[in-house]
Design a protein around this motif. Structure first.
Motif, PDB file in Angstrom:
ATOM      1  N   GLN A 180       1.910   1.132  15.891  1.00  0.00           N
ATOM      2  CA  GLN A 180       1.797   0.384  17.137  1.00  0.00           C
ATOM      3  C   GLN A 180       0.641   0.909  17.983  1.00  0.00           C
ATOM      4  OE1 GLN A 180       3.403  -2.298  17.822  1.00  0.00           O
ATOM      5  NE2 GLN A 180       4.901  -2.248  16.163  1.00  0.00           N
ATOM      6  N   SER A 181       0.399   2.237  17.909  1.00  0.00           N
ATOM      7  CA  SER A 181      -0.711   2.812  18.679  1.00  0.00           C
ATOM      8  C   SER A 181      -1.510   3.803  17.840  1.00  0.00           C
ATOM      9  CB  SER A 181      -0.175   3.486  19.945  1.00  0.00           C
ATOM     10  OG  SER A 181       0.787   4.481  19.614  1.00  0.00           O
ATOM     11  N   SER A 182      -0.840   4.750  17.179  1.00  0.00           N
ATOM     12  CA  SER A 182      -1.544   5.759  16.389  1.00  0.00           C
ATOM     13  C   SER A 182      -0.655   6.204  15.240  1.00  0.00           C
ATOM     14  CB  SER A 182      -1.906   6.966  17.259  1.00  0.00           C
ATOM     15  OG  SER A 182      -0.730   7.677  17.631  1.00  0.00           O
ATOM     16  N   LEU A 183      -1.266   6.891  14.266  1.00  0.00           N
ATOM     17  CA  LEU A 183      -0.506   7.379  13.124  1.00  0.00           C
ATOM     18  C   LEU A 183       0.531   8.397  13.555  1.00  0.00           C
ATOM     19  CD1 LEU A 183       0.028   7.588  10.094  1.00  0.00           C
ATOM     20  CD2 LEU A 183      -1.817   9.274   9.961  1.00  0.00           C
ATOM     21  N   PHE A 184       0.128   9.368  14.397  1.00  0.00           N
ATOM     22  CA  PHE A 184       1.065  10.408  14.802  1.00  0.00           C
ATOM     23  C   PHE A 184       2.216   9.841  15.631  1.00  0.00           C
ATOM     24  CE2 PHE A 184      -1.990  13.840  13.728  1.00  0.00           C
ATOM     25  CZ  PHE A 184      -1.099  14.658  13.053  1.00  0.00           C
ATOM     26  N   ALA A 185       1.950   8.837  16.451  1.00  0.00           N
ATOM     27  CA  ALA A 185       3.025   8.228  17.229  1.00  0.00           C
ATOM     28  C   ALA A 185       4.048   7.575  16.308  1.00  0.00           C
ATOM     29  CB  ALA A 185       2.459   7.201  18.205  1.00  0.00           C
ATOM     30  N   ALA A 186       3.569   6.886  15.268  1.00  0.00           N
ATOM     31  CA  ALA A 186       4.475   6.221  14.329  1.00  0.00           C
ATOM     32  C   ALA A 186       5.256   7.228  13.494  1.00  0.00           C
ATOM     33  CB  ALA A 186       3.691   5.277  13.416  1.00  0.00           C
ATOM     34  N   THR A 187       4.593   8.306  13.039  1.00  0.00           N
ATOM     35  CA  THR A 187       5.305   9.305  12.240  1.00  0.00           C
ATOM     36  C   THR A 187       6.303  10.083  13.082  1.00  0.00           C
ATOM     37  OG1 THR A 187       3.446  10.840  12.552  1.00  0.00           O
ATOM     38  CG2 THR A 187       3.502   9.557  10.513  1.00  0.00           C
ATOM     39  N   ASP A 188       5.991  10.326  14.346  1.00  0.00           N
ATOM     40  CA  ASP A 188       6.969  10.970  15.240  1.00  0.00           C
ATOM     41  C   ASP A 188       8.212  10.106  15.378  1.00  0.00           C
ATOM     42  OD1 ASP A 188       5.432  13.177  15.660  1.00  0.00           O
ATOM     43  OD2 ASP A 188       4.666  12.562  17.622  1.00  0.00           O
ATOM     44  N   ASP A 189       8.014   8.811  15.552  1.00  0.00           N
ATOM     45  CA  ASP A 189       9.141   7.903  15.722  1.00  0.00           C
ATOM     46  C   ASP A 189       9.970   7.828  14.441  1.00  0.00           C
ATOM     47  OD1 ASP A 189      10.313   5.998  17.710  1.00  0.00           O
ATOM     48  OD2 ASP A 189      10.062   4.610  16.043  1.00  0.00           O
ATOM     49  N   ALA A 190       9.321   7.979  13.291  1.00  0.00           N
ATOM     50  CA  ALA A 190      10.022   7.946  12.008  1.00  0.00           C
ATOM     51  C   ALA A 190      10.560   9.318  11.611  1.00  0.00           C
ATOM     52  CB  ALA A 190       9.086   7.428  10.917  1.00  0.00           C
ATOM     53  N   ARG A 191      10.401  10.318  12.490  1.00  0.00           N
ATOM     54  CA  ARG A 191      10.876  11.690  12.241  1.00  0.00           C
ATOM     55  C   ARG A 191      10.213  12.301  11.000  1.00  0.00           C
ATOM     56  NH1 ARG A 191      15.231  12.688  15.532  1.00  0.00           N
ATOM     57  NH2 ARG A 191      16.256  10.854  16.439  1.00  0.00           N
ATOM     58  N   ILE A 192       8.936  12.008  10.849  1.00  0.00           N
ATOM     59  CA  ILE A 192       8.149  12.577   9.755  1.00  0.00           C
ATOM     60  C   ILE A 192       7.369  13.770  10.306  1.00  0.00           C
ATOM     61  CG2 ILE A 192       6.266  12.149   8.138  1.00  0.00           C
ATOM     62  CD1 ILE A 192       7.096   9.197   8.142  1.00  0.00           C
ATOM     63  N   PRO A 193       7.399  14.929   9.648  1.00  0.00           N
ATOM     64  CA  PRO A 193       6.679  16.102  10.158  1.00  0.00           C
ATOM     65  C   PRO A 193       5.180  15.845  10.310  1.00  0.00           C
ATOM     66  CG  PRO A 193       8.202  16.717   8.398  1.00  0.00           C
ATOM     67  CD  PRO A 193       8.163  15.222   8.416  1.00  0.00           C
TER      68      PRO A 193
END
Length: 465
Positions: free
Chosen positions: A188-201
């Motif tokens: 939606q905005s950035s890779l790290f924002a999406a991985t944080d939301d998906a609980r990916i390290p």
């Protein structure tokens, strides 16, 4: 006789049927009257019932004798064990750590303060998994702490145990256990924002960016709605996650185009390899990431000298921010905070490391085929002239030395002394195909990874606003 009765019955039914057809209204009225009279009778009976509020009420109190509690003779209440887990903090003392673990034991606290091994491992060391085993009175029976070892595939374990002579401590080494995890997300905005939301390290997000760096410009090419799926390892000790491992396979859909990758290393002769154990391979073989049809994703040069940043100035004519004259910008500027790690985009040798005019602190690497890369305005230099460096190696840090108006990295390509747009170099990189001898094993693993990625994609839990 029987025939006479049957004939009379049939005659009666015929007459009754004729009467009903001739007088239907009368028959209906008679049935309704009978029903109403029955209801009225019921109502009349109900009306004569006593009012419930006027009935007498009595309260009865009787003593009840509790049954005796019978405790089995073989039940040892002292044998009960309680387990609690915590993560150490840098601010921990022996008392605060034990308190968070629910331990109320002065002797254990005194031992933690006095034992050199326990003090070195636990006190002031943040992020370590600790498990306490206590009695039902919160006395410490055993304490275990786990942390990563410098040895590949191993972790260290501190064991502090109560004995008849008092507390003792020891440090053990044990093998890490790898478990696979599936995850997916939507940009939606950035890779790290999406991985944080998906609980990916974060480490897994960084690996994904590096895997697809040759195909996707994560600084400028991401689109809202891009999707990714990933299968990755978590390395555990005693069932506790201690660190993330590598990405086993990944898929990224960028602007409608799908990119896939999987980790592969030539297996040792006779070894059985699965998608979750592809790292168990020939020690003499160098593993890497491949597309699922067998093309290597390791390119001669990375797309960017930094994991994540933003391009603040491209390879073009511009007004120089200090000289205030129109001149060609012979590289690409990446804006990032001072201290951000800078990496080598390819294997090479340090041709220059030091201070050079407006570049400030600068590193120049010599690569094959007369390629050179330049990293300028650094706040720190981690290599020296003549040193060999490998792709992705940390060689310095972002700064604002030389002619710079703020912290950023100035990055250049020079081919036979001619300045070349770094963005074009990234797009023109070539890859090396898989060897013929490894193709049968690779094909089986690729099929397994396709199934795993499809399962991860079906989750689609990670999206960020």
């Amino acid at each position: 006789m029987i025939n006479s009765l049957l004939g009379a019955g049939n005659a009666l039914l015929t007459v009754s049927s004729q009467f009903i057809h001739q007088h239907p209204k009368r028959i209906t009225a008679v049935i309704a009257a009978l029903l109403l009279s029955g209801g009225g009778g019921a109502f009349a009976v109900a009306s004569f019932a006593p009012d419930a509020s006027e009935l007498p009420v009595r309260e009865l109190l009787e003593p009840v004798q509790a049954l005796p509690i019978v405790v089995p003779a073989d039940l040892d209440l002292q044998a009960l064990r309680l387990f609690r887990s915590e993560i150490t903090r840098t601010s921990d003392t022996a008392d605060t750590l034990l308190k968070r673990l629910g331990v109320d034991d002065a002797a254990a606290a005194a031992f933690l303060r006095s034992d050199a091994t326990a003090r070195q491992v636990l006190i002031g060391r943040g992020g370590r998994n600790v498990t306490a085993e206590t009695s039902e009175r919160n006395g410490l029976l055993k304490l275990s702490a786990r942390w990563n070892s410098d040895t590949d595939g191993k972790f260290n374990r501190l064991v502090l145990e109560k004995t008849a002579q008092g507390f003792v401590s020891r440090v053990e080494s044990a093998a890490l256990t790898a478990t696979s995890h599936l995850a997916s997300g939507t940009i939606q905005s950035s890779l790290f924002a999406a991985t944080d939301d998906a609980r990916i390290p974060d480490n897994i997000a960084t690996q994904m960016a590096e895997i697809f760096a040759g195909d996707i410009d994560f600084h400028r090419s991401l689109r809202k709605g891009d999707r990714f799926s990933v299968v990755y390892e978590t390395l555990e000790g005693d069932g506790e996650p201690l660190r993330t491992g590598r990405v086993l396979s990944a898929e990224f859909v960028n602007n409608g185009k799908t990119f896939q990758a999987m980790w592969f290393q030539d297996p040792a002769p006779g070894a059985t390899v699965t998608a979750s154990s592809a790292g168990t391979a020939n020690a003499g073989s160098k593993g890497g990431y491949y597309t699922l049809d067998g093309q290597s994703l390791r390119r001669a040069f990375l797309a960017s000298p930094m994991e994540f940043s933003r391009v603040t100035s491209g390879f073009k004519m511009r007004m120089h921010p200090i000289l205030k004259v129109l001149r060609a910008h012979q590289g690409v500027d990446y804006g990032a905070p001072t201290g951000t790690a800078v990496r080598s985009v390819g294997d090479g040798v340090v041709d220059f490391a030091g201070v050079q005019n407006g570049y400030g602190n600068v590193i120049i690497l010599q690569h094959r085929n007369n390629y050179k890369t330049v990293y300028a305005h650094l706040s720190r230099i981690n290599v020296r002239k003549g040193e060999s460096v490998s792709q992705s190696q940390n060689i310095g840090a972002v700064g604002a030395t030389g002619w710079a108006t703020g912290p950023h990295l100035h990055f250049e390509y020079r081919i036979n002394g001619v300045y070349t747009d770094p963005q074009n170099i990234a797009r023109e990189n070539v890859t090396t195909p898989l060897s013929d001898s490894a193709k049968p094993v690779f094909a089986r693993l690729a099929a397994e990874n396709r199934v795993a990625l499809a399962s991860a994609a079906s989750m689609q839990t990670g999206s960020t606003q």
